[in-house]
Design an enzyme around this catalytic site. Structure first.
Site, short mmCIF file in Angstrom:
data_model
loop_
_atom_site.label_atom_id
_atom_site.label_comp_id
_atom_site.label_asym_id
_atom_site.label_seq_id
_atom_site.Cartn_x
_atom_site.Cartn_y
_atom_site.Cartn_z
N LYS A 165 -5.08 49.49 133.15
CA LYS A 165 -4.76 48.23 133.81
C LYS A 165 -3.71 48.45 134.89
O LYS A 165 -3.84 47.95 136.01
CB LYS A 165 -4.22 47.22 132.79
CG LYS A 165 -5.25 46.63 131.88
CD LYS A 165 -4.64 45.52 131.05
CE LYS A 165 -5.57 45.12 129.92
NZ LYS A 165 -4.93 44.29 128.92
N GLU A 172 -9.46 50.19 118.52
CA GLU A 172 -8.17 49.75 119.05
C GLU A 172 -7.08 49.80 117.97
O GLU A 172 -5.91 49.96 118.27
CB GLU A 172 -8.29 48.30 119.57
CG GLU A 172 -7.79 48.14 120.98
CD GLU A 172 -8.02 46.75 121.57
OE1 GLU A 172 -8.50 46.69 122.70
OE2 GLU A 172 -7.71 45.75 120.92
N HIS A 187 -35.16 57.95 117.11
CA HIS A 187 -36.07 58.58 118.08
C HIS A 187 -35.33 59.01 119.34
O HIS A 187 -35.95 59.37 120.33
CB HIS A 187 -37.20 57.61 118.42
CG HIS A 187 -38.04 57.30 117.22
ND1 HIS A 187 -39.21 57.96 116.92
CD2 HIS A 187 -37.84 56.42 116.20
CE1 HIS A 187 -39.69 57.50 115.79
NE2 HIS A 187 -38.88 56.56 115.32
O1 LIG Z 1 -7.58 37.62 125.20
P1 LIG Z 1 -7.07 38.47 126.29
O2 LIG Z 1 -5.58 38.38 126.41
O3 LIG Z 1 -7.76 38.14 127.60
O4 LIG Z 1 -7.38 39.98 125.95
C1 LIG Z 1 -8.69 40.45 125.77
C2 LIG Z 1 -8.74 41.82 125.19
O5 LIG Z 1 -8.00 42.71 125.99
C3 LIG Z 1 -7.18 43.53 125.18
O6 LIG Z 1 -5.88 43.06 125.22
C4 LIG Z 1 -7.18 44.94 125.67
O7 LIG Z 1 -6.96 44.99 127.02
C5 LIG Z 1 -7.77 43.40 123.81
O8 LIG Z 1 -6.88 43.75 122.82
C6 LIG Z 1 -8.17 41.97 123.80
O9 LIG Z 1 -9.10 41.70 122.80
#
Ligand SMILES: O=P(O)(O)OC[C@H]1O[C@](O)(CO)[C@@H](O)[C@@H]1O
Length: 529
Positions: free
Chosen positions: A426, A291, A312
């Site tokens: 998303k 990330e 393996h």
């Molecule tokens: O803590 P949150 O806001 O639920 O996000 C969880 C995870 O989702 C992300 O934002 C990525 O979608 C990550 O960077 C983060 O660790």
């Protein structure tokens, strides 16, 4: 200060000339300045740099008190979170805890069972988890910085409801612990309304850098692990890796050598461990580096393997496949326990030459042999060795990789503290699920999905051809539309309409053109008529 992590890059030097990475020293110096003076991109997310020294002691005590309460009133702790909101805690618990932690008798474990949930959208996983909870006393720690991430939010709805049904609205309040933003977000609002105990994810620490905040600390404390040692290990690592000089800073050497390897076409890094307990440490590390660095069309792809298990399965590729890999091995100098290989009077497997030897010794020889083989096969090897897999060294290891990652990102020329690419899936998911505000994207995406689909149902075919369903059924019966029956309904390959749709398009174009033609003169009508 305790013994340090040992970083050894000698098995990578055959792949880069010393000057190739020594020339990175000035860039390392700049990255160091950007990180410590907070002048680089992502400067608002550098709270983790000094965290091991500057954490909120009051909240730290409150975390420990909450952990003691959970230990005394719960058989199970459910940790709801995804990405950085669970991977660090899971990594630490797996390394410091027993390999079969949840299966141990409670008297031996002396802490609640701990399950991680809300890190997928699988109905199967959560249903099976509910089966495990039957008859047990349960507490929940829901962790989300944004408070709106879909996966944990769905799990929390379901499990909060389960808890309220079991303990009633008041009883359940004492069993829900929220870890979220200090002031904003849905979870913070809910915690304030309901009076749930809540903990803070500092504004200046992103999810993947948050394991040493309440995000990781509460679940880790519930397991009975030594938080003080974990934080001390991180604090000592912070002090140890403060030097700007590449020659004196193994953490920066790791950043530099991996960057030099990347420039030579080694664009996949395999994090390798010889202890299955490190599986989730690799998952945490993959998010940290993936990330942070995978953006702007750049970045080393972070992958992982467990040896000797994966030798393996993946061993062939690593030894002999595309030469784009390099390996970083996390090695534990002294295993927590050891086991002796027995003598077998029949020696049926021919292994009596190992009798009396420790498994840890055999594991070490597997490691040494593998490094030599892989280096011979064109895979540069880096070694990160910790003396023991205890809380102190784990704290140090976490900090080592966090800092190396920040420096590495700046060397690569990216902002290591944002993650814009995560939003694409998303937005599509929300649109397809019909979230208000996404109406236009929903129509566009559904049209694209239809376009990508080859087999259509009768209703979909009717919509596709803009014809009534009854007409389609009639043509199927007449054999003029080819269809297969799957025992349930007709499925129609839409490619058969290509010609028809092309003809229709041409017809429409012709009709449209004809409509704009001037009306032709009538020969037998004169102007003067
Ligand atoms: O803590 P949150 O806001 O639920 O996000 C969880 C995870 O989702 C992300 O934002 C990525 O979608 C990550 O960077 C983060 O660790």
């Amino acid at each position: 200060m305790n013994q340090a992590i040992r970083f050894d890059y000698s098995n990578a030097l055959a792949f880069v000339r010393p000057h190739e990475w020594e020339l990175l020293a000035p860039a390392i110096g700049q990255a160091h300045e950007m990180l410590h003076k907070k002048t680089g991109p992502g400067r608002d997310f550098l709270g983790w740099v000094d965290l091991p020294e500057q954490y909120d002691r009051g909240e730290y005590k409150r975390i420990q008190r909450a952990a003691t309460r959970i230990q005394s009133d719960s058989d199970v702790l459910l940790v709801i979170g995804i990405g950085g909101s669970y991977l660090g805690a899971k990594a630490v618990l797996d390394i410091l805890g027993h390999s079969f932690y949840n299966l141990l008798p409670k008297a031996k474990r002396r802490a609640p069972e701990i399950y991680f949930v809300g890190n997928n959208i699988s109905p199967v996983y959560i249903s099976h988890l509910l089966d495990v909870l039957d008859g047990k006393d349960v507490s929940i720690n829901v962790i989300s910085k944004s408070g709106t991430t879909t996966e944990p939010a769905i799990a929390f709805r379901l499990l909060r409801d389960w808890l309220v049904k079991k303990y009633g609205p008041e009883g359940s309040k004492k069993r829900i612990y929220i870890t979220t933003d200090r002031a904003r977000g849905a979870l913070k609002k809910l915690a304030d309304e309901q009076g749930y105990e809540s903990f803070v994810i500092p504004d200046d620490i992103g999810g993947r850098y948050s394991v040493l905040t309440a995000v990781g600390l509460l679940p880790i404390a519930v397991s009975g692990a030594n938080l003080d040692a974990l934080m001390q290990g991180a604090a000592d690592a912070r002090a140890r890796y403060l030097k700007q000089d590449l020659e004196e800073n193994p953490c920066y050497q790791y950043a530099a050598i991996r960057n030099a390897l990347y420039r030579k076409g080694k664009n996949v890094e395999l994090l390798v461990s010889y202890e299955p307990q490190f599986r989730y440490f690799s998952e945490w590390w993959k998010q940290l580096f993936g990330e942070s660095e995978g953006k702007d069309g750049k970045g080393i792809f972070p992958a992982s393997a467990e040896f000797s298990t994966d030798l393996h399965s993946m061993g062939q590729y690593i030894q002999d496949g595309m030469r784009t890999l390099f390996e970083t091995v996390i090695s534990v100098k002294t295993p927590a326990v050891d086991v002796t290989v027995q003598e077998d009077p029949t020696d049926v497997d021919g292994l009596n030459f190992l009798s009396g030897k420790q498994m840890g010794f055999v594991n070490k020889k597997a490691f040494e042999g593998t490094v030599l083989a892989h280096v011979d096969g064109g895979v540069p090897n880096l070694l990160v060795e910790i003396p023991e897999a205890n809380a102190y060294h784990l704290g140090g290891l976490i900090y080592f990789f966090e800092k190396a990652c920040g420096i590495s990102g700046y060397l690569l020329g990216v902002n290591p503290f944002d993650q814009p690419g995560v939003e694409a899936y998303k937005a599509n998911m929300f649109a397809l699920l019909g979230k208000p505000g996404y109406e236009r994207q929903k129509a566009e995406l559904e049209a694209r999905l239809k376009e990508n689909k080859t087999y259509l149902t009768v209703a979909e075919t009717a919509e596709y051809l803009e014809l009534p369903v009854t007409f389609i059924l009639e043509k199927i019966k007449e054999g003029r539309i080819r269809a297969v029956h799957d025992g349930n309904e007709y499925l129609i390959n839409k490619d058969q309409f290509k010609h028809h749709l092309e003809e229709m398009r041409r017809l429409r174009e012709w009709e449209e053109a004809a409509r704009h033609e001037p009306i032709p003169e009538s020969y037998d009508v004169k102007d003067e008529d």
